[in-house]
Design an enzyme around this catalytic site. Sequence first.
Site, PDB file in Angstrom:
ATOM      1  N   PRO A   1     -97.611 -40.169 -58.970  1.00 46.73           N
ATOM      2  CA  PRO A   1     -97.393 -41.037 -57.580  1.00 46.73           C
ATOM      3  C   PRO A   1     -96.019 -41.026 -57.026  1.00 46.73           C
ATOM      4  O   PRO A   1     -95.030 -40.887 -57.513  1.00 46.73           O
ATOM      5  CB  PRO A   1     -97.401 -42.443 -58.274  1.00 46.73           C
ATOM      6  CG  PRO A   1     -97.348 -42.298 -59.894  1.00 46.73           C
ATOM      7  CD  PRO A   1     -97.578 -40.937 -60.112  1.00 46.73           C
ATOM      8  N   GLU A   2     -96.030 -40.763 -55.683  1.00 43.17           N
ATOM      9  CA  GLU A   2     -94.849 -40.810 -54.842  1.00 43.17           C
ATOM     10  C   GLU A   2     -94.719 -42.288 -54.191  1.00 43.17           C
ATOM     11  O   GLU A   2     -95.587 -43.030 -54.345  1.00 43.17           O
ATOM     12  CB  GLU A   2     -94.804 -39.526 -54.197  1.00 43.17           C
ATOM     13  CG  GLU A   2     -95.039 -38.341 -55.000  1.00 43.17           C
ATOM     14  CD  GLU A   2     -95.101 -36.974 -53.880  1.00 43.17           C
ATOM     15  OE1 GLU A   2     -94.397 -36.919 -52.975  1.00 43.17           O
ATOM     16  OE2 GLU A   2     -95.607 -35.901 -54.848  1.00 43.17           O
TER      17      GLU A   2
ATOM     18  N   LYS B   1     -89.400 -45.057 -55.863  1.00 44.06           N
ATOM     19  CA  LYS B   1     -90.583 -45.044 -56.671  1.00 44.06           C
ATOM     20  C   LYS B   1     -90.848 -46.090 -57.869  1.00 44.06           C
ATOM     21  O   LYS B   1     -91.699 -46.100 -58.694  1.00 44.06           O
ATOM     22  CB  LYS B   1     -90.601 -43.597 -57.124  1.00 44.06           C
ATOM     23  CG  LYS B   1     -90.652 -42.421 -56.306  1.00 44.06           C
ATOM     24  CD  LYS B   1     -90.883 -41.214 -57.220  1.00 44.06           C
ATOM     25  CE  LYS B   1     -90.895 -39.945 -56.150  1.00 44.06           C
ATOM     26  NZ  LYS B   1     -90.792 -38.491 -56.729  1.00 44.06           N
TER      27      LYS B   1
ATOM     28  N   ARG C   1     -91.262 -25.839 -59.540  1.00 47.17           N
ATOM     29  CA  ARG C   1     -92.410 -26.634 -59.170  1.00 47.17           C
ATOM     30  C   ARG C   1     -93.322 -25.816 -58.183  1.00 47.17           C
ATOM     31  O   ARG C   1     -92.796 -24.736 -57.186  1.00 47.17           O
ATOM     32  CB  ARG C   1     -91.735 -27.752 -58.346  1.00 47.17           C
ATOM     33  CG  ARG C   1     -90.728 -28.728 -58.962  1.00 47.17           C
ATOM     34  CD  ARG C   1     -91.268 -29.301 -60.132  1.00 47.17           C
ATOM     35  NE  ARG C   1     -92.245 -30.207 -59.788  1.00 47.17           N
ATOM     36  CZ  ARG C   1     -92.191 -31.590 -59.321  1.00 47.17           C
ATOM     37  NH1 ARG C   1     -90.899 -32.015 -59.403  1.00 47.17           N
ATOM     38  NH2 ARG C   1     -93.005 -32.369 -58.989  1.00 47.17           N
TER      39      ARG C   1
END
Length: 276
Positions: free
Chosen positions: A2-3, A60, A265
């Site tokens: 979740p961002e 966040k 990433r």
Amino acid sequence: MPELPEVETVVRTLRKLVVGKKITSAKIVYPNLLKQPKNITEFENQITGRVIDSIERIAKHIVFHLDDKVLISHLRMEGKWFYEPRDSQTNIKHQEAIFIIDDEMQLAYYDTRKFGTLHWQDEKDFREQKPILTVGPEPFSEIVSANYLAQKINKSRKHIKTILLDQTITSGIGNIYADEILFEAKINPLKCGNELDKDDFEQIIKASRFILNKAVELGGTTIDTYQSAHGIDGKFQNYLKAHTRVGKPCKDCQTTIIKIKVNGRGTYYCPACQIL
């Protein structure tokens, strides 16, 4: 993971459900969840009887305000908050914390990966302590300007994709939105900070605000196992132009989207629109 948009969706959901409600008892099921204080019994006793006055999002982090204390939650990879009937057996093996509410309901925290964290701190100075202390300004902040980014970035030899993920420079941007922001700004993820100019920084800011606002409006992005809470699915995945679209034609120029690794990433971009 979740961002910012997903966490904002969680906060908006929880506000409607638990603000004004009293916690009548608390239980930390997974001890490593609570980073501060280390004494779990002390925490459970202190939070019992308190009313959830408000909930805010800082980058966040989810911040529950309870009189002179705050409970700071970071969802990490797959953390989720659920407001459910007391003694619910929903996914019981992943249940890490239970807060019984005074209306026969419970606010429970679940985390399949067990990376999430809770910090219990004083309201008066929690912004001057970790984890909030080290959080950079959000792209929406007036602080974030081309000059600000230039000061932070233009001597860096790190790739811009990596820089966007650095929460001490700007906060709230994770892997999905970094790809989408760089696509929108037409900047190659492999460009280094010292290769960017003022126009690039302005495009990054403009793209960041546009992408994040759109994602918040659509409830975030639902990819793999992440849902915000209560089975709520985001809709922004239907508008992705780069992330996860490897092998598909670019929506702007029809060139094939490629996937590479940037500092470990997974990174998606269009080699024609985002020339190195």
